[in-house]
Motif scaffolding. Structure first.
Motif, mmCIF file in Angstrom:
data_model
loop_
_atom_site.group_PDB
_atom_site.id
_atom_site.type_symbol
_atom_site.label_atom_id
_atom_site.label_comp_id
_atom_site.label_asym_id
_atom_site.label_seq_id
_atom_site.Cartn_x
_atom_site.Cartn_y
_atom_site.Cartn_z
ATOM 1 N N UNK A 187 3.190 2.158 2.216
ATOM 2 C CA UNK A 187 3.391 2.815 3.509
ATOM 3 C C UNK A 187 4.456 2.133 4.378
ATOM 4 N N UNK A 188 4.703 0.830 4.187
ATOM 5 C CA UNK A 188 5.630 0.151 5.107
ATOM 6 C C UNK A 188 7.082 0.425 4.754
ATOM 7 N N UNK A 189 7.346 0.797 3.489
ATOM 8 C CA UNK A 189 8.725 1.102 3.097
ATOM 9 C C UNK A 189 9.579 -0.125 2.852
ATOM 10 N N UNK A 246 0.838 -1.200 0.000
ATOM 11 C CA UNK A 246 0.000 0.000 0.000
ATOM 12 C C UNK A 246 0.870 1.245 0.000
#
Lengths: 253, 639
Positions: free
Chosen positions: A62-64, A60
Motif C-alpha cells: 500500500x505504501x508504494x 503490505x
C-alpha cells in the motif's frame, strides 16, 4: 528453494552499474520476495559485502515504496501485486531471477535498486488537490456524491504512486499515474471548480519529466492496483476541453 | 516524584475546548510569517498539521525519512475513521463517542483530551470529504458507515479497505498545495537524529540526509514531532519496516517525559507468523469482525481441515463469553482470548498458532458479492500472502503488535515537557488510555493535526514576536551535530560480526515474550536483566558496512535499533511498576477469577511519565493524576 539472482548494483547516481550474480539458497517457499532479499543481504553482510539497497516499507502493498523490475516485469510475474506481496512460491527451485531498478529518465538511480521518484510529487504539487483550507468545509452530507462516481473515483484513487507504470512503459510515460490522480478528483463533485486548470497544470508538469503515451497499455498490466487505462482517456478528454475552457470564468462550462 | 500539570482548562467538559480557544493568545495573520515551525514526519498528523500551519501563514519546514510524504505508515490503516455524526440515527453523539473512547481506554486517558477529540471528529469528516476523500456512499449519495469493535453504534466512515491511504492522500495533497505555494518547505529522505534545546526550550533539530550522509542543523521557534509509534520494538509488528522511536526517544533524552511506555496494543486480526525469516506481520482490518465469526475447534489438537469440523465441534468463544459484544469486543479483549485459545492447544494452522475468522455464515446470508464489495481487497491480500482462499476456507488470524498508546507526554496543548516541542498523533500518549479502539488512530492523528495543534501552538509562539530563532551556527547546534557524527562514526567503527537486524530480532523476541500480551513480575525482571546484556553485545558486536557519505540503509537501521534498546528497558520498567492490569497492559498477577483484567484504581489512576536521567540510569517517574469528573470508573464489561 535455491535460486540464482542477477542483481543490478550501482553505488551512486553517476557511477557505472553492472549485474552481479548471487546465489540465494535455502529460501522458504512462503518467504516474500523482499524477505528473500533480506536473507541475501544478511549473507552479504556476513561476507563483508555491502547489502543491496532497495526501497521498501509497509510490505503490505500500500505504501508504494517498493518496486523493481523482476525478469523484465515491473513488480514481477503476479498480476495486480506489488513486489512486497510477491511470494517465492511463484518461482521454481533453480530459477534465475534478474532484478533491476525502475528504468526511466524521470527516475534517476539513487543506488542499486533505489530510484528517485520525486517527479511524481512535482506532478501532484502542480494541481493534484482540491483547494480547501482547514476549517472551511461544509457538512459532509451537504455534498451528495452518486455511488457510481464515488466508486469510480476510488478506483482511480487506489494508485500507490510506485512508478511501475512508468517503468513498464516503453516511452517512460507517466500517463497512468497522472490520470489516476486527475480522474480521482475530476470525477467528484468537489473537484469540479478546479477541474480544467488541474488537468492542464498536471499534464504540463508531467511532460517535463516523462515521455509521451502511445497507448501500449503496458502500464495497466504492470500496475499493482490494476488501475485501468480508461482513466488516461478521461484525462485526455479533460485536457482537450481545458484548452477551450481556459480563459472563461470558472464554473461556466 | 513531581506531579505534572496537564493544563486542562476549567469549566464543564462540553465547554473546555471552546473556552480554551477563546482564552489562549492568537498570532495576528500578518505576523504569522515571522514564525518558523519544523514538523517531523509527514503522516496523517504531520501532513495535516503542516498543511494547516502553512495555510495559516507560518513558515513551515517538514522533514521525513521517506522519499515522499505519501509513504508514511498512516497509509496502511485499513478499516476506517470514527466520527460522532449520528448519520445513522442510532443514538450516537459526541458524548457517546467520548464515553466509548474513555471506557475503551480502560479509564487511563485524559478526559478533556478525549472529549475534544470526539468534538472535532465531525469536522474531520467534513474536511476530508471536501478534499475529495472517496468515502463509501449509499445509493442516495450520502455517506455510509460501519461498526467497529468497542462500540454499539455505526460511526465508522471508510473508503473500502484503504481508509488510511485515502485520508493520508487527502492530507498529502493539502500539503502539496502548500508546498507549491511556498509556505511549506519539504525535505525528503532526511532523518531526525537529535532534538536541540536552548535554555530549556526547543530550538531545532539535527538531521542526516539519507542519500549524501550530510548532517545539518535546522532551527525554528517550535518543533512538532509527528513520528508515529514504536511497535517495531517487538521487531515483528504490523508497522512498516522503517517505523521507529528515534525522534521521540531523542526528545526524551533531551528532557521530554515519556508517558505510559508499557501501553501497547496487540491487534487481534493479523496473519499468523509462518517462519523465522518473516520480516513483518500483516494486519487484516478489524472491520472483518463485523461479518466474520471467530472460532477454534473444541478438541485440543484437532488438525482436520476447517470444513470437516462440524458446527457442534466448534467453539465460537467470543460469542460464548461475551454475548453482548460477541466478535466485536475491544482489541485487547479479543487478542488475549485468542492467546488463551492458542496457549491451551486449540490453535489452528500448520504451526497451530492461529484462530479461525470465518465468513461462511456471512456469505450465506449476504452473498459472496456483498462480501467481496466490503472486503474484496483484504481477501485478495490474504490469499496473496497465505495462498488460501478466504471465500472457501476461513482465514487464520493471530494477534500482533500494532499500535502504541504510550508516547511523549503532552499537556492539553499537545506540548511536551520541553517548551516549544510538541508531539501529535501516535507519537503522543494522551487520548487512548491503555487501549485504543478501532478507527480512532486516524481520528486522533487528524484531530491533532488539523484542529488542535494549529490553535494551541499560537499561544506559545505569541511570546516570540520579532525574536529570531537560535541561529544554526550556535554552540548548541554545533555540539548536536558533533554528537550525531560521533555516534555514526562509532557504529561504522564497531566492525563486529552481526547485523543490526539480527540484534533487533533478538530484542523483539524478549519483548514479545515478556512485555507482550501478558506480562509477569518474573518475566519483566528477567527482561530487565537480559536487555542490557544484549545491548552491550550489540554495542560491541554490531556490523555496519559502508560509509556515512552514501545511501546506507544498514546505517539507518543501526541507530534506530540502538534507540529501541533503551526504550525496551523503559517499557519493561513501566510494566513492572504498574501493578495492575488495564487495557493492553495485562499483568498475570492482576486478573479476576474469569481471567479478565483487574485494575487498581486506588494506586494507578495516573499517567506514568518517565524523565531521563542519563545513559544507564533508570528514569524517574512523574505522575499525572487522572481525574474523572464525567465518566464513572467501572469495570469494563462487554458481556
Amino acid at each position: 528453494m535455491d535460486v540464482i539472482l542477477s542483481v543490478w548494483r550501482q553505488v551512486g547516481p553517476d557511477a557505472e552499474g553492472e549485474f552481479v550474480r548471487y546465489e540465494a539458497n535455502d529460501i522458504p517457499d512462503h518467504a516474500s520476495f523482499l524477505e528473500m532479499l533480506d536473507i541475501v543481504n544478511e549473507n552479504l553482510n556476513t561476507n563483508n559485502e555491502e547489502p543491496i539497497a532497495f526501497d521498501h516499507d509497509c510490505r503490505e502493498g500500500i505504501c508504494g515504496m517498493c518496486g523493481m523490475m523482476i525478469n523484465g516485469q515491473a513488480h514481477g510475474p503476479q498480476l495486480g501485486t506489488a513486489t512486497c506481496q510477491l511470494h517465492m512460491r511463484k518461482f521454481k527451485d533453480g530459477d534465475t531471477i534478474r532484478i533491476e531498478p525502475w528504468r526511466a529518465e524521470g527516475f534517476p538511480v539513487v543506488r542499486d535498486l533505489t530510484v528517485d521518484r520525486s517527479a511524481f510529487d512535482r506532478i501532484i504539487e502542480a494541481g493534484g488537490y482540491i483547494t480547501v483550507s482547514t476549517g472551511s468545509a461544509p457538512d459532509a452530507n451537504l455534498i451528495p456524491v452518486p455511488k457510481l462516481a464515488a466508486e469510480a473515483a476510488m478506483d482511480a484513487a487506489a494508485c500507490i504512486g510506485c512508478g511501475a507504470c512508468v517503468a513498464a512503459c516503453p516511452n517512460s510515460a507517466a500517463q497512468l499515474f497522472t490520470s489516476a490522480k486527475v480522474s480521482h478528483l475530476n470525477l467528484l463533485p468537489q473537484g469540479q471548480a478546479e477541474r480544467f486548470s488541474r488537468v492542464a497544470d498536471m499534464v504540463d508538469e508531467m511532460e517535463k519529466w516523462f515521455g509521451a503515451c502511445s497507448n501500449h497499455g503496458e502500464c495497466e498490466t504492470a500496475c499493482p492496483k490494476s488501475i485501468s487505462i480508461d482513466f488516461i482517456a478521461l484525462m485526455n478528454r479533460d485536457y482537450i476541453r481545458s484548452k477551450f475552457q481556459q480563459g472563461r470564468l470558472a464554473g461556466q462550462r | 516524584m513531581t506531579t505534572l500539570d496537564s493544563k486542562v482548562p476549567a469549566g464543564s467538559i462540553e465547554d473546555k475546548w471552546n473556552n480554551h480557544k477563546f482564552s489562549i493568545r492568537l498570532v495576528n495573520p500578518a505576523n504569522k510569517r515571522k514564525y518558523s515551525i519544523i514538523v517531523i514526519g509527514s503522516g496523517l498528523a504531520g501532513a495535516s498539521a503542516a498543511a494547516t500551519l502553512g495555510e495559516l501563514g507560518y513558515n513551515v519546514k517538514v522533514i521525513t525519512y521517506h522519499d515522499s510524504p505519501r509513504r508514511a505508515h498512516s497509509i496502511a490503516a485499513q478499516g476506517g475513521i470514527n466520527a460522532a455524526k449520528n448519520y445513522h440515527n442510532d443514538g450516537d453523539s459526541v458524548y457517546r463517542l467520548f464515553y466509548d473512547t474513555v471506557k475503551g481506554g480502560d479509564y487511563r486517558s485524559r478526559e478533556a483530551n478525549v472529549y475534544r477529540l470526539a468534538e472535532v471528529s465531525n469536522h474531520i469528516i467534513d474536511q476530508a470529504t471536501a478534499q475529495g476523500v472517496p468515502f463509501a456512499r449509499e445509493y442516495g449519495g450520502l455517506l455510509d458507515n460501519r461498526s467497529f469493535g468497542g462500540a454499539q453504534v455505526s460511526r465508522t466512515f471508510y473508503a473500502r479497505g484503504q481508509t488510511g491511504q485515502q485520508l493520508l492522500l487527502g492530507a498529502y495533497q493539502a500539503l502539496a498545495k502548500e508546498i507549491a505555494k511556498g509556505s511549506v518547505e519539504m525535505i525528503n529522505r532526511s532523518e531526525l537524529l537529535e532534538v536541540v534545546t536552548h535554555e530549556g526550550q526547543a530550538a531545532g533539530v539535527v538531521v542526516r540526509d539519507l542519500i549524501t550522509g550530510e548532517v545539518t542543523a535546522h532551527s525554528a521557534h517550535a518543533v512538532v514531532l509527528a513520528t508515529g509509534g514504536y511497535s517495531n520494538v517487538f521487531f515483528l509488528s504490523t508497522n512498516a519496516m522503517a517505523c521507529n522511536t528515534t525522534a521521540i526517544w531523542r526528545a526524551h533524552r533531551k528532557g521530554a517525559h515519556f508517558a505510559n511506555p508499557c501501553y501497547t496494543q496487540i491487534h487481534p486480526t493479523c496473519i499468523p507468523q509462518s517462519d523465522e525469516s518473516q520480516s513483518k506481520l500483516t494486519l487484516m482490518s478489524e472491520s472483518l469482525r463485523n461479518d466474520g465469526r471467530i472460532w477454534v475447534p473444541k478438541t485440543v489438537g484437532d488438525n482436520r481441515p476447517a470444513g470437516d469440523i462440524l458446527e457442534s465441534e466448534r467453539d465460537y468463544y467470543l460469542e460464548r463469553i461475551y454475548p453482548a459484544f460477541g466478535n466485536l469486543v475491544p482489541r485487547d479483549v479479543a487478542s488475549r482470548n485468542a492467546k488463551t485459545q492458542v496457549d491451551s492447544g486449540h490453535g489452528v494452522g500448520p504451526l497451530n498458532n492461529g484462530v479461525y475468522l470465518d465468513f461462511k455464515h456471512a456469505i450465506a446470508r449476504l452473498g459472496e458479492d456483498t462480501i467481496r464489495e466490503r472486503y474484496g481487497n483484504l481477501f485478495e491480500m490474504y490469499e496473496r500472502i497465505t495462498d488460501d482462499n478466504p471465500y472457501e476456507t476461513p482465514m487464520r488470524i493471530y494477534p500482533a503488535p500494532h499500535y502504541t498508546m504510550g508516547g511523549a507526554w503532552v499537556d492539553y496543548n499537545l506540548m511536551t515537557s520541553i517548551p516549544g516541542l510538541y508531539a501529535i498523533g501516535e507519537a503522543n500518549f494522551s487520548d487512548h488510555g491503555a487501549n485504543r479502539l478501532g478507527a480512532s488512530a486516524l481520528m486522533q492523528g487528524l484531530a491533532d493535526g488539523y484542529f488542535v495543534l494549529p490553535y494551541t501552538i499560537g499561544d506559545y509562539l505569541a511570546d516570540f514576536l520579532n525574536v529570531d530563532p537560535v541561529p544554526t551556527d550556535h554552540d548548541v547546534f554545533r555540539q548536536a551535530i558533533t554528537q550525531v557524527q560521533d555516534r555514526t562514526a562509532k557504529f561504522l567503527a564497531t566492525k563486529g560480526t552481526r547485523s543490526a537486524d539480527w540484534f533487533h530480532r533478538e530484542l523483539g523476541k524478549i519483548m514479545l515474550a515478556e512485555c507482550g500480551m501478558e506480562r509477569s513480575r518474573e518475566g519483566l525482571e528477567k527482561a530487565i536483566r537480559e536487555i542490557p546484556h544484549l545491548r552491550e553485545e550489540f554495542e560491541t558486536d554490531v556490523k555496519v558496512l559502508g560509509t556515512n557519505e552514501s545511501f546506507n540503509q544498514s546505517l539507518e537501521r543501526v541507530g534506530r535499533v540502538a534507540d529501541f534498546f533503551e526504550l525496551a528497558e523503559l517499557m519493561c520498567r513501566d510494566a513492572l511498576d504498574r501493578e495492575e492490569s488495564c487495557g493492553g497492559h495485562f499483568r498475570v498477577e492482576h486478573q479476576t477469577e474469569e481471567g479478565e483484567a483487574r485494575r487498581n484504581d486506588e494506586d494507578f489512576t495516573h499517567v506514568s511519565a518517565w524523565a531521563w536521567n542519563g545513559p544507564n540510569q533508570p528514569q524517574t517517574k512523574h505522575k499525572e493524576q487522572l481525574v474523572f469528573e464525567n465518566v464513572k470508573l467501572a469495570t469494563r464489561s462487554y458481556k
